[in-house]
Design an enzyme around this catalytic site. Structure first.
Site, PDB file in Angstrom:
ATOM      1  N   GLY A  51     -27.203  10.369  -5.264  1.00 24.63           N
ATOM      2  CA  GLY A  51     -27.486   8.938  -5.323  1.00 24.63           C
ATOM      3  C   GLY A  51     -28.736   8.584  -4.539  1.00 24.63           C
ATOM      4  N   GLN A  59     -31.497   7.874   3.947  1.00 24.03           N
ATOM      5  CA  GLN A  59     -31.072   9.117   4.595  1.00 24.03           C
ATOM      6  C   GLN A  59     -31.871  10.306   4.084  1.00 24.03           C
ATOM      7  OE1 GLN A  59     -26.887   9.737   5.305  1.00 24.03           O
ATOM      8  NE2 GLN A  59     -26.435   7.563   5.178  1.00 24.03           N
ATOM      9  N   ASN A  76     -30.096   9.681 -14.469  1.00 26.00           N
ATOM     10  CA  ASN A  76     -31.311   9.112 -15.057  1.00 26.00           C
ATOM     11  C   ASN A  76     -31.295   7.596 -14.938  1.00 26.00           C
ATOM     12  OD1 ASN A  76     -32.573  11.517 -15.846  1.00 26.00           O
ATOM     13  ND2 ASN A  76     -31.367  11.609 -17.741  1.00 26.00           N
ATOM     14  N   GLN A 116     -19.145   7.026  -7.247  1.00 23.02           N
ATOM     15  CA  GLN A 116     -18.397   8.185  -6.753  1.00 23.02           C
ATOM     16  C   GLN A 116     -17.180   8.442  -7.624  1.00 23.02           C
ATOM     17  OE1 GLN A 116     -17.549   7.903  -2.545  1.00 23.02           O
ATOM     18  NE2 GLN A 116     -19.652   7.341  -2.041  1.00 23.02           N
ATOM     19  N   LYS A 163     -24.356   1.534  11.052  1.00 27.56           N
ATOM     20  CA  LYS A 163     -23.974   0.128  11.154  1.00 27.56           C
ATOM     21  C   LYS A 163     -25.157  -0.754  10.774  1.00 27.56           C
ATOM     22  CE  LYS A 163     -20.777   1.520  11.190  1.00 27.56           C
ATOM     23  NZ  LYS A 163     -19.593   1.315  10.336  1.00 27.56           N
ATOM     24  N   ASP A 221     -14.861  -2.350   8.429  1.00 23.65           N
ATOM     25  CA  ASP A 221     -15.972  -2.742   7.568  1.00 23.65           C
ATOM     26  C   ASP A 221     -15.560  -3.887   6.653  1.00 23.65           C
ATOM     27  OD1 ASP A 221     -18.750  -1.888   6.513  1.00 23.65           O
ATOM     28  OD2 ASP A 221     -17.555  -2.017   4.698  1.00 23.65           O
ATOM     29  N   GLU A 225     -17.242  -7.567   6.993  1.00 23.06           N
ATOM     30  CA  GLU A 225     -18.007  -8.131   5.887  1.00 23.06           C
ATOM     31  C   GLU A 225     -17.353  -9.386   5.329  1.00 23.06           C
ATOM     32  OE1 GLU A 225     -18.748  -5.174   2.949  1.00 23.06           O
ATOM     33  OE2 GLU A 225     -20.172  -4.067   4.206  1.00 23.06           O
ATOM     34  N   GLU A 257     -34.273 -25.207   8.494  1.00 20.56           N
ATOM     35  CA  GLU A 257     -33.518 -25.486   9.714  1.00 20.56           C
ATOM     36  C   GLU A 257     -32.197 -24.725   9.761  1.00 20.56           C
ATOM     37  OE1 GLU A 257     -34.546 -27.010  12.269  1.00 20.56           O
ATOM     38  OE2 GLU A 257     -36.356 -27.958  11.479  1.00 20.56           O
TER      39      GLU A 257
END
Length: 272
Positions: A51, A59, A76, A116, A163, A221, A225, A257
């Site tokens: 990926g 990474q 592709n 995945q 993170k 997580d 989120e 603002e």
């Protein structure tokens, strides 16, 4: 050397009597794993990154810039073209997911959660074995494997979860800083998984590492989120923006603002 972090008991008396027990954490610092040490540790290791989305790209480029051997496994499409623009060459270090999984020692599955699940049965699982390490940056596929059907064979399965977004991981790396990351081990067949995950954590550009589990990473997580990062902050932005608009302020003024002040001025100061 580890830096010992001690959190003392905290009691919230005004609205509740929630009490947190004393917790001692071992925090791994990047100074304990200098680049030369990391390069030597992975001298004969091939990283196959599956990926090329935000985390995959960041990474991969960080590992490559740190002098490590990186292969990409990409479907592709736009990501394939993006990788070529970044200098990866088809047949040299850019392959299909199946080929990259076959060739790599550490298989870094950085596809989306959906990706995945879609590629696991035919493109990834058949090419895994006990001599490889399976790596994730989010524990979703493992923790909810009853739904994803992602059940690794007997092999090391580890996680480094930065993170921050892939974009932040990359920009921090370029500027000489590091994003803090959590690390976890799901399976340790070799007995070396802890050292491997620590070395990878700093190889991808982390600032320091703290231990967690796949389950705790996923649950924290999701709470973060849905609670604050994409819940409360958005709600506050929207509420203040609407109040200003209702009181006759222009869209630009209400936006500046509300959003601009926080994201461009206050948050960088808090970060610093």
């Amino acid at each position: 050397m580890y830096r010992r972090i001690i959190r003392s008991n905290i009691i919230f008396r005004k609205f509740s009597t929630i009490k947190f027990a004393d917790t001692v954490e071992s925090i791994v610092k990047c100074s304990d794993y200098p680049l030369l040490k990391v390069q030597q540790y992975f001298k004969y290791t091939t990283f196959s990154i599956l990926g090329y989305g935000p985390q995959g790209k960041a990474q991969a480029l960080n590992l490559k810039d740190n002098g490590l051997c990186v292969l990409l496994g990409i479907r592709n499409g736009n990501s394939f073209d993006d990788a070529i623009k970044d200098g990866f060459i088809p047949g040299i270090d850019l392959f299909t997911i199946e080929e990259a999984t076959q060739k790599g020692d550490i298989i870094m599955n950085l596809l989306s959660d959906a990706g995945q699940k879609q590629t696991w049965e035919k493109s990834v699982f058949p090419f895994l074995n006990k001599n490889k390490t399976l790596y994730f940056s989010h524990g979703f596929s493992i923790v909810y494997q009853d739904q994803t059907k992602i059940v690794p064979p007997d092999m090391d399965v580890i996680m480094v979860a930065p993170k921050g977004s892939g974009r932040t991981l990359r920009s921090s790396f370029i500027s000489g800083r590091g994003v803090n990351s959590s690390i976890a081990i799901h399976q340790d067949l070799s007995g070396d998984a802890e050292e491997v995950v620590k070395h990878i954590g700093f190889a991808i550009g982390s600032g320091y590492l703290y231990k967690t589990t796949f389950e705790k990473e996923v649950h924290s997580d999701l709470v973060g989120e849905r609670g604050v990062l994409m819940g409360a902050i958005h709600g506050l932005f929207l509420a203040q923006y609407n109040v200003l608009r209702e009181r006759g302020h222009s869209p630009s003024e209400a936006f500046n603002e509300t959003v601009e002040e926080l994201t461009q001025s206050l948050m960088p100061l808090i970060d610093e």
